[in-house]
Each structure stands twice: as C-alpha cells, then as structure tokens.
Write a protein that holds these residues in place. Structure first.
Motif, PDB file in Angstrom:
ATOM      1  N   ALA A  47       0.835  -1.206   0.000  1.00  0.00           N
ATOM      2  CA  ALA A  47       0.000   0.000   0.000  1.00  0.00           C
ATOM      3  C   ALA A  47       0.869   1.256   0.000  1.00  0.00           C
ATOM      4  CB  ALA A  47      -0.933  -0.006   1.209  1.00  0.00           C
ATOM      5  N   LEU A  48       2.029   1.209   0.657  1.00  0.00           N
ATOM      6  CA  LEU A  48       2.909   2.385   0.697  1.00  0.00           C
ATOM      7  C   LEU A  48       3.410   2.782  -0.698  1.00  0.00           C
ATOM      8  CD1 LEU A  48       4.948   1.734   3.961  1.00  0.00           C
ATOM      9  CD2 LEU A  48       3.441   3.664   3.499  1.00  0.00           C
ATOM     10  N   PRO A  49       3.990   1.862  -1.473  1.00  0.00           N
ATOM     11  CA  PRO A  49       4.421   2.252  -2.818  1.00  0.00           C
ATOM     12  C   PRO A  49       3.266   2.686  -3.717  1.00  0.00           C
ATOM     13  CG  PRO A  49       5.479   0.197  -2.194  1.00  0.00           C
ATOM     14  CD  PRO A  49       4.472   0.515  -1.124  1.00  0.00           C
ATOM     15  N   VAL A  50       2.113   2.042  -3.573  1.00  0.00           N
ATOM     16  CA  VAL A  50       0.958   2.428  -4.394  1.00  0.00           C
ATOM     17  C   VAL A  50       0.507   3.837  -4.022  1.00  0.00           C
ATOM     18  CG1 VAL A  50      -1.469   1.924  -4.870  1.00  0.00           C
ATOM     19  CG2 VAL A  50       0.215   0.061  -4.849  1.00  0.00           C
ATOM     20  N   TRP A  51       0.399   4.117  -2.729  1.00  0.00           N
ATOM     21  CA  TRP A  51       0.016   5.450  -2.260  1.00  0.00           C
ATOM     22  C   TRP A  51       1.022   6.488  -2.754  1.00  0.00           C
ATOM     23  CZ3 TRP A  51      -0.058   6.944   3.649  1.00  0.00           C
ATOM     24  CH2 TRP A  51      -0.684   8.179   3.817  1.00  0.00           C
ATOM     25  N   THR A  82       7.677   9.488   6.033  1.00  0.00           N
ATOM     26  CA  THR A  82       8.939   8.864   5.665  1.00  0.00           C
ATOM     27  C   THR A  82       9.360   9.392   4.300  1.00  0.00           C
ATOM     28  OG1 THR A  82      10.055   6.783   5.098  1.00  0.00           O
ATOM     29  CG2 THR A  82       7.669   6.833   4.788  1.00  0.00           C
ATOM     30  N   ARG A  83      10.657   9.619   4.130  1.00  0.00           N
ATOM     31  CA  ARG A  83      11.131  10.097   2.835  1.00  0.00           C
ATOM     32  C   ARG A  83      11.177   8.979   1.803  1.00  0.00           C
ATOM     33  NH1 ARG A  83      15.478  12.668   5.988  1.00  0.00           N
ATOM     34  NH2 ARG A  83      16.987  11.399   4.834  1.00  0.00           N
ATOM     35  N   ASN A  84      11.027   7.752   2.246  1.00  0.00           N
ATOM     36  CA  ASN A  84      11.180   6.611   1.341  1.00  0.00           C
ATOM     37  C   ASN A  84      10.082   5.572   1.521  1.00  0.00           C
ATOM     38  OD1 ASN A  84      13.940   7.196   0.083  1.00  0.00           O
ATOM     39  ND2 ASN A  84      14.278   7.518   2.269  1.00  0.00           N
ATOM     40  N   PRO A  85       8.826   5.947   1.315  1.00  0.00           N
ATOM     41  CA  PRO A  85       7.749   4.970   1.538  1.00  0.00           C
ATOM     42  C   PRO A  85       7.809   3.773   0.584  1.00  0.00           C
ATOM     43  CG  PRO A  85       6.880   6.920   0.468  1.00  0.00           C
ATOM     44  CD  PRO A  85       8.295   7.228   0.865  1.00  0.00           C
ATOM     45  N   MET A  86       8.289   3.981  -0.618  1.00  0.00           N
ATOM     46  CA  MET A  86       8.375   2.855  -1.552  1.00  0.00           C
ATOM     47  C   MET A  86       9.402   1.842  -1.070  1.00  0.00           C
ATOM     48  SD  MET A  86       8.055   4.624  -5.247  1.00  0.00           S
ATOM     49  CE  MET A  86       6.751   5.763  -5.630  1.00  0.00           C
TER      50      MET A  86
END
Length: 148
Positions: A47-51, A82-86
């Motif tokens: 869900a984080l990378p999709v968001w 977070t600066r790096n959710p993906m």
C-alpha cells in the motif's frame, strides 16, 4: 548497483535466500514460520508504494528516481512520515516473506535490501534532489526522517 531498481534487488535477494534456505534444508527459527502474519506483512506494505505512486501522479512528476528531471518535490501523503515509503514498503514486504517462510536465511533478504537502498540508492537520490530542489529539499530533510 544503481542500474537495477530496488524492486529488482528485492526479488534477487528473496530468490537468493530461498535458494540458500532450500540448500540448508529450510532451517527454521524458533516460533516460525507464521504464515498468517508473514502473508499479511508481505502484501499490506505494498500500500505504501501504491500510495506514493498516486501522489507522484497527482503532482505530475516521474516516479523514476534516476530521471534527469523531476517536476515536483512530493512531500504529501506517505512522504509526510517517511522520505522513502516505496523502499520501506519493499523492506517490510521482504521481511513478511521471511516470517512467512520461517527459515533464518530468509531474514538476510530484508537486511540486504535495506543496506542496498540505504547506502547506495538513497544517497544518490538525495544528492540529485538536493541539486534540483536546493533549500526546499533541505527543509524537507530536516522535517521528515529517512525511514520512520
């Protein structure tokens, strides 16, 4: 290492640790595997990378971090936390796979992925963003942590 994107590294590390685990006879850690928790952690973090991708699309900028130009500095959505959710999503997903499988070599995959993105990809990307967005990016760095 920059020529391969982190999702490819994640796949390589998972496949490599699967092969090592198989070769060693699937040496399990006490209390593992936990398939329910592992499957949950392997799929929910996507869900984080999709968001994040949705936020990039809304900002009209590219997702590819090695692109010579990005039109906007995305600081909304998951980028507020977070600066790096993906990358965080990828690391959590590989950790979920490790819990799902339960063999101790599998836990090397999230560690290797974390090391690859934290010390190879992210410094390159942050230097590029600093050159492109200057003080605005520095202010963002001061407000939001690299991971969580």
């Amino acid at each position: 290492m920059l020529k391969l994107p982190p999702p490819v590294w994640a796949l390589i590390y998972v496949l490599l640790t699967l092969a090592i685990s198989r070769q060693l006879g699937w040496p399990e850690l006490p209390g593992l595997p936990l398939p329910g928790l592992g499957i949950t952690l392997a799929f929910i973090p996507w869900a984080l990378p999709v968001w994040a991708a949705v936020m990039f699309h809304r900002a009209g900028t590219e997702i590819n971090p090695v692109s010579p130009t990005n039109r906007a500095l995305v600081v909304d959505g998951p980028y507020r936390y977070t600066r790096n959710p993906m990358y965080l999503g990828l690391v959590l997903a590989t950790f979920g796979v490790a819990i799902w499988v339960g063999a101790w070599p599998m836990f090397l995959a999230p560690l290797a992925l974390f090391a690859t993105v934290n010390w190879v990809h992210i410094p390159f990307e942050e230097a590029k963003m600093r050159r492109q967005f200057g003080a605005t990016f520095d202010q963002y760095l001061a407000r939001v942590r690299r991971w969580v």
